[in-house]
Scaffold this motif. Structure first.
Motif, PDB file in Angstrom:
ATOM      1  N   UNK A 161       0.830  -1.201   0.000  1.00  0.00           N
ATOM      2  CA  UNK A 161       0.000   0.000   0.000  1.00  0.00           C
ATOM      3  C   UNK A 161       0.868   1.256   0.000  1.00  0.00           C
ATOM      4  N   UNK A 162       1.863   1.303   0.868  1.00  0.00           N
ATOM      5  CA  UNK A 162       2.730   2.478   0.927  1.00  0.00           C
ATOM      6  C   UNK A 162       3.559   2.605  -0.350  1.00  0.00           C
ATOM      7  N   UNK A 163       4.026   1.486  -0.852  1.00  0.00           N
ATOM      8  CA  UNK A 163       4.817   1.501  -2.081  1.00  0.00           C
ATOM      9  C   UNK A 163       3.996   2.059  -3.246  1.00  0.00           C
ATOM     10  N   UNK A 164       2.721   1.681  -3.329  1.00  0.00           N
ATOM     11  CA  UNK A 164       1.862   2.186  -4.398  1.00  0.00           C
ATOM     12  C   UNK A 164       1.775   3.706  -4.340  1.00  0.00           C
ATOM     13  N   UNK A 165       1.693   4.241  -3.139  1.00  0.00           N
ATOM     14  CA  UNK A 165       1.624   5.695  -2.992  1.00  0.00           C
ATOM     15  C   UNK A 165       2.960   6.349  -3.336  1.00  0.00           C
ATOM     16  N   UNK A 166       4.059   5.657  -3.119  1.00  0.00           N
ATOM     17  CA  UNK A 166       5.359   6.173  -3.552  1.00  0.00           C
ATOM     18  C   UNK A 166       5.421   6.258  -5.080  1.00  0.00           C
ATOM     19  N   UNK A 167       4.932   5.221  -5.744  1.00  0.00           N
ATOM     20  CA  UNK A 167       4.906   5.230  -7.200  1.00  0.00           C
ATOM     21  C   UNK A 167       4.005   6.360  -7.701  1.00  0.00           C
ATOM     22  N   UNK A 168       2.899   6.579  -7.001  1.00  0.00           N
ATOM     23  CA  UNK A 168       2.008   7.677  -7.355  1.00  0.00           C
ATOM     24  C   UNK A 168       2.751   9.010  -7.294  1.00  0.00           C
ATOM     25  N   UNK A 169       3.510   9.216  -6.242  1.00  0.00           N
ATOM     26  CA  UNK A 169       4.241  10.477  -6.104  1.00  0.00           C
ATOM     27  C   UNK A 169       5.321  10.612  -7.178  1.00  0.00           C
ATOM     28  N   UNK A 170       6.003   9.522  -7.486  1.00  0.00           N
ATOM     29  CA  UNK A 170       7.027   9.562  -8.531  1.00  0.00           C
ATOM     30  C   UNK A 170       6.417   9.998  -9.858  1.00  0.00           C
ATOM     31  N   UNK A 171       5.224   9.501 -10.160  1.00  0.00           N
ATOM     32  CA  UNK A 171       4.588   9.790 -11.434  1.00  0.00           C
ATOM     33  C   UNK A 171       3.980  11.191 -11.510  1.00  0.00           C
ATOM     34  N   UNK A 172       3.824  11.837 -10.372  1.00  0.00           N
ATOM     35  CA  UNK A 172       3.284  13.198 -10.374  1.00  0.00           C
ATOM     36  C   UNK A 172       4.255  14.168 -11.041  1.00  0.00           C
ATOM     37  N   UNK A 173       5.558  14.003 -10.744  1.00  0.00           N
ATOM     38  CA  UNK A 173       6.584  14.867 -11.323  1.00  0.00           C
ATOM     39  C   UNK A 173       7.798  14.009 -11.676  1.00  0.00           C
ATOM     40  N   UNK A 174       7.667  13.160 -12.691  1.00  0.00           N
ATOM     41  CA  UNK A 174       8.720  12.178 -12.991  1.00  0.00           C
ATOM     42  C   UNK A 174      10.079  12.785 -13.312  1.00  0.00           C
ATOM     43  N   UNK A 175      10.100  13.918 -14.015  1.00  0.00           N
ATOM     44  CA  UNK A 175      11.384  14.499 -14.397  1.00  0.00           C
ATOM     45  C   UNK A 175      12.111  15.132 -13.210  1.00  0.00           C
TER      46      UNK A 175
ATOM     47  N   UNK B 157       2.704   1.063 -13.029  1.00  0.00           N
ATOM     48  CA  UNK B 157       4.018   0.787 -12.439  1.00  0.00           C
ATOM     49  C   UNK B 157       5.081   0.755 -13.534  1.00  0.00           C
ATOM     50  N   UNK B 158       6.266   1.310 -13.284  1.00  0.00           N
ATOM     51  CA  UNK B 158       7.346   1.207 -14.280  1.00  0.00           C
ATOM     52  C   UNK B 158       7.637  -0.254 -14.603  1.00  0.00           C
ATOM     53  N   UNK B 159       7.995  -0.515 -15.852  1.00  0.00           N
ATOM     54  CA  UNK B 159       8.259  -1.895 -16.266  1.00  0.00           C
ATOM     55  C   UNK B 159       9.663  -2.303 -15.839  1.00  0.00           C
ATOM     56  N   UNK B 160       9.827  -2.446 -14.547  1.00  0.00           N
ATOM     57  CA  UNK B 160      11.100  -2.822 -13.936  1.00  0.00           C
ATOM     58  C   UNK B 160      10.999  -4.245 -13.389  1.00  0.00           C
ATOM     59  N   UNK B 161      12.127  -4.894 -13.115  1.00  0.00           N
ATOM     60  CA  UNK B 161      12.078  -6.253 -12.551  1.00  0.00           C
ATOM     61  C   UNK B 161      11.339  -6.301 -11.214  1.00  0.00           C
ATOM     62  N   UNK B 162      10.568  -7.362 -11.037  1.00  0.00           N
ATOM     63  CA  UNK B 162       9.865  -7.589  -9.772  1.00  0.00           C
ATOM     64  C   UNK B 162      10.039  -9.047  -9.370  1.00  0.00           C
ATOM     65  N   UNK B 163      10.239  -9.266  -8.093  1.00  0.00           N
ATOM     66  CA  UNK B 163      10.365 -10.615  -7.536  1.00  0.00           C
ATOM     67  C   UNK B 163       9.290 -10.803  -6.482  1.00  0.00           C
ATOM     68  N   UNK B 164       8.422 -11.787  -6.681  1.00  0.00           N
ATOM     69  CA  UNK B 164       7.379 -12.108  -5.702  1.00  0.00           C
ATOM     70  C   UNK B 164       7.821 -13.326  -4.894  1.00  0.00           C
ATOM     71  N   UNK B 165       7.773 -13.196  -3.576  1.00  0.00           N
ATOM     72  CA  UNK B 165       8.173 -14.280  -2.671  1.00  0.00           C
ATOM     73  C   UNK B 165       6.968 -14.612  -1.796  1.00  0.00           C
ATOM     74  N   UNK B 166       6.464 -15.833  -1.949  1.00  0.00           N
ATOM     75  CA  UNK B 166       5.246 -16.198  -1.236  1.00  0.00           C
ATOM     76  C   UNK B 166       5.218 -17.701  -0.990  1.00  0.00           C
ATOM     77  N   UNK B 167       4.225 -18.136  -0.226  1.00  0.00           N
ATOM     78  CA  UNK B 167       4.211 -19.520   0.243  1.00  0.00           C
ATOM     79  C   UNK B 167       2.898 -20.222  -0.091  1.00  0.00           C
ATOM     80  N   UNK B 168       3.001 -21.528  -0.236  1.00  0.00           N
ATOM     81  CA  UNK B 168       1.807 -22.347  -0.453  1.00  0.00           C
ATOM     82  C   UNK B 168       0.982 -22.506   0.819  1.00  0.00           C
ATOM     83  N   UNK B 169       1.573 -22.192   1.969  1.00  0.00           N
ATOM     84  CA  UNK B 169       0.873 -22.408   3.241  1.00  0.00           C
ATOM     85  C   UNK B 169       0.592 -21.113   3.989  1.00  0.00           C
TER      86      UNK B 169
END
Length: 294
Positions: free
Chosen positions: A121-135, A217-229
């Motif tokens: 949730x916080x990360x999404x808002x960071x991306x939002x702020x980055x996109x407000x004034x990207x340059x 979201x910028x098309x950058x590498x993402x790694x998802x780490x999660x569990x079956x349990x």
């Protein structure tokens, strides 16, 4: 030294979309991704965003994975997951902290390592702020990748309630294993989150979160780490999200990777599989660095 981001252990397999997305029953690797990090590479900036109920002591343990990097630790409060203006305020605060580090080290790259719904949730808002004034935003060019641990959660009263109860009980009793149900807390939490999720403000807020970590979201590498349990953020929920993200990215989905753990609870993958977790994270970080420099 070449490190393969794709490895097999008796209990764990690492997958990546449109590459290592599927492994056969015997663990045959379909595609490997190699990283060749320079031993003299410059320190980078790692941003750790903690989960709901996280403590500074628990989050600090992840610093050991990044011995040569500058690590920023940030734990958002529950209110930031529920109230949009509070989320934006904390996102601005964290973004400013990262900017300060980038001013001191302009050549550094930034890797975000987030945990659970609170972190995403916080990360999404960071991306939002980055996109407000990207340059005008140095993080726009410095961000090199994202690690998502145990996220995103499903959006329903039961999941929100279970996360809240686990956080409260964990803080009060210091339980080693999460408890998601409580005789009295659950009775209050489920109706509250049922009401909250029905409000137009919450629906807009959560829809924006999804937008900022998928289509915007910028098309950058993402790694998802999660569990079956994982009982809170389920395997099926994360798989569904990754499938949607992979579809949106198209050819760029080759930069989406997964580490699926067989038997670890919510945000406890590093605790149960420390060597595999650390190796996967470091290899992914090296890949991100090389990707930005190529």
């Amino acid at each position: 030294m070449n490190l393969s981001l794709c490895l097999r252990t008796p209990k764990n397999l690492l997958h990546s979309c449109r590459g290592l997305y599927k492994l056969s029953a015997c663990g045959t690797i379909i595609r490997t991704l190699h990283s060749a990090a320079s031993p003299n590479s410059k320190p980078n900036i790692v941003v750790l965003i903690g989960w709901l109920g996280c403590t500074p002591r628990r989050l600090a343990k992840y610093k050991a994975i990044y011995p040569n990097d500058k690590v920023i630790e940030y734990i958002p409060p529950l209110s930031s997951s529920l109230v949009p203006w509070i989320a934006r305020r904390h996102a601005s605060r964290l973004t400013d902290i990262v900017h300060g580090q980038l001013q001191a080290s302009p050549s550094s790259r930034v890797l975000v390592h987030l945990f659970s719904g609170n972190g995403i949730n916080l990360y999404a808002r960071m991306i939002e702020r980055i996109n407000e004034h990207p340059r005008a935003n140095p993080l726009n060019t410095a961000l090199m990748g994202t690690i998502v641990d145990s996220a995103p959660p499903a959006v329903n009263p039961e999941t929100f309630s279970r996360g809240f109860v686990a956080a409260i009980l964990g803080i009060i009793s210091k339980n080693k294993e999460p408890q998601y149900e409580h005789k009295y807390l659950s009775r209050v939490a489920i109706p509250f989150f049922g009401w909250y999720l029905s409000t137009s403000s919450a629906q807009r807020h959560l829809a924006n979160v999804v937008d900022w970590v998928t289509s915007k979201h910028p098309e950058l590498p993402m790694l998802f780490m999660y569990s079956k349990t994982d009982e809170l953020v389920t395997y099926d929920r994360v798989r569904e999200f990754i499938t949607m993200l992979r579809t949106l990215r198209g050819a760029a989905s080759e930069q989406i990777f997964e580490e699926i753990f067989e038997n670890s609870s919510h945000v406890a993958h590093y605790k149960m599989y420390p060597r595999l977790y650390a190796h996967t994270v470091q290899t992914f970080k090296d890949y991100c660095v090389n990707k930005r420099e190529s």
